[in-house]
Write an enzyme that holds these catalytic residues in place. Structure first.
Site, short mmCIF file in Angstrom:
data_model
loop_
_atom_site.label_atom_id
_atom_site.label_comp_id
_atom_site.label_asym_id
_atom_site.label_seq_id
_atom_site.Cartn_x
_atom_site.Cartn_y
_atom_site.Cartn_z
N THR A 97 -91.49 48.60 27.13
CA THR A 97 -92.68 49.08 27.84
C THR A 97 -92.19 50.10 28.86
O THR A 97 -91.62 49.75 29.88
CB THR A 97 -93.43 47.93 28.52
OG1 THR A 97 -93.91 47.04 27.51
CG2 THR A 97 -94.61 48.46 29.32
N LYS A 172 -100.40 50.51 25.39
CA LYS A 172 -99.87 49.35 26.12
C LYS A 172 -100.35 49.38 27.58
O LYS A 172 -100.60 48.33 28.18
CB LYS A 172 -98.35 49.35 26.05
CG LYS A 172 -97.68 48.20 26.82
CD LYS A 172 -98.06 46.83 26.26
CE LYS A 172 -97.45 45.68 27.07
NZ LYS A 172 -96.00 45.52 26.85
N LYS A 240 -93.76 46.36 37.39
CA LYS A 240 -93.14 47.53 36.77
C LYS A 240 -94.14 48.20 35.83
O LYS A 240 -94.31 49.42 35.84
CB LYS A 240 -91.88 47.11 36.02
CG LYS A 240 -91.10 48.26 35.38
CD LYS A 240 -91.45 48.53 33.92
CE LYS A 240 -90.98 47.40 33.02
NZ LYS A 240 -91.23 47.74 31.58
#
Length: 288
Positions: A97, A172, A240
Site C-alpha cells: 500500500t 486502495k 501511514k
C-alpha cells in the site's frame, strides 16, 4: 505455473508467498531479515536469495509487499534491486500500500528496462492473506495484468484491473477512507449502546441484519466490546495509509473531512502507546 519471486515477508507477504508455492509456482523469496526468509523456506519449501536482484533473476513474475514508498524503491532500484535482475518481458507486481505517485514513477523506470509493472494493493488483512482470500486492486497495462492475474489467484478471492498504473493504489485509498469512517461509526454505536444500558452484543446482532451491516461490524464488534486490540491491522499502518489518502486528496481536491478527523483520533491512540493495536482500538478513546 510460473517461476516467481516474492520480496518482503511481513505478516502479509509471508503467507502470500506460501500460497504461491502451494499453487505450484517455483518461488524464490527475499527479506531484509534473512532469518525470516530462512523460516519461510523451512515452512513452505522454495528458496531464498540474499538480494532482490538475485531473487528476481530470470523470474517471469516478481511480487513485492513491503512497508512504504521508500522501501519499495529500495527493493526495485539500484545495483541490487529487482529491476537489475529481471529479464525483459517480466512483470513486477507491487502489493505494497503505497502512493500512486511512486507506482507511476517505478512503472516508467520498469518500462525503460523492458519490464511490465502492476500496482496491486490488497485488502483483507492478515487473515485474508493466511486464508488466501484477499481482494486485489490493480493498475497497469492489460497485457501485464493478464500475465500476473493467474498467479495472484493463489491468494485472492477477487482481483480486478481498475485502470492504468496508479489506479490500484487510488482504489486502495478509497478502501481505507471508507474503513476509517466505518470503524469510528461502529465505535460510537457500541459505546452509545453501552451508555444507554443496552446489551451491545444483542444490539449488533439485530442491526447487523439490516442497513448498518459492514465487515467491520461483523468481524470486530465482539473484540471491541471486550476491549481486545492485540491483533489485526495496526494503528501505525492505518495512519501511514491515511497520510497517503490525505496527500492525494490535497492533490486532486477531494474533501475528506471525516478521514482527516479520524486520522487525528488515531494520532491520539498513538500518543497513548497504542500504535501497534488494531484499528478497532478507536473505541478506547470513548471510554472516558
Amino acid at each position: 505455473m510460473s517461476d516467481v519471486a516474492f520480496l518482503g515477508l511481513g505478516v502479509m507477504g509471508f503467507p502470500m508467498a506460501g500460497h504461491l508455492v502451494k499453487a505450484g509456482h517455483d518461488t524464490v523469496v527475499f527479506n531484509r531479515t534473512s532469518a525470516r526468509a530462512a523460516r519461510w523456506v523451512e515452512t513452505f519449501g522454495g528458496s531464498s536469495a540474499p538480494t532482490p536482484r538475485e531473487a528476481a533473476r530470470d523470474r517471469a513474475l516478481v511480487f513485492a509487499c513491503v512497508g512504504n514508498d521508500d522501501d519499495l524503491r529500495s527493493v526495485c532500484l539500484g545495483e541490487d534491486g529487482a529491476f537489475a535482475g529481471m529479464r525483459a518481458g517480466a512483470v513486477f507486481v507491487d502489493h505494497t500500500t503505497a502512493s500512486a505517485t511512486v507506482a507511476r514513477e517505478l512503472a516508467a523506470i520498469a518500462k525503460a528496462h523492458g519490464l511490465g509493472f502492476v500496482d496491486a494493493p490488497v485488502s483483507g488483512g492478515q487473515a485474508g492473506a493466511e486464508n488466501g482470500k484477499l481482494t486485489v486492486m490493480c493498475g497497469g497495462e492489460p497485457d501485464a495484468f493478464a500475465l500476473a492475474e493467474p498467479a495472484i489467484a493463489a491468494y485472492a478471492r477477487a482481483c480486478r484491473l481498475m485502470g492504468p498504473v496508479g489506479a490500484g493504489q487510488l482504489t486502495k485509498m478509497v478502501n481505507q477512507i471508507c474503513i476509517a469512517g466505518l470503524v469510528q461509526a461502529v465505535s460510537e454505536g457500541i459505546r452509545f449502546a453501552e451508555a444507554a444500558g443496552l446489551d451491545p452484543t444483542m444490539v449488533v446482532d439485530v442491526i447487523s441484519k439490516g442497513a448498518a451491516q459492514s465487515w467491520q461490524m461483523d468481524n470486530r464488534h465482539a473484540t471491541m466490546i471486550a476491549r481486545q486490540f492485540d491483533f489485526g491491522f495496526a494503528v501505525d499502518w492505518m495512519r501511514k495509509d491515511l497520510a497517503i489518502c490525505l496527500d492525494e486528496a490535497r492533490r486532486n481536491g477531494a474533501p475528506l473531512p471525516v478521514t482527516a478527523l479520524v486520522d487525528q483520533f488515531y494520532s491520539d491512540i498513538q500518543a497513548h502507546g497504542g500504535g501497534r493495536l488494531d484499528t478497532s482500538s478507536l473505541i478506547s478513546r470513548l471510554d472516558v
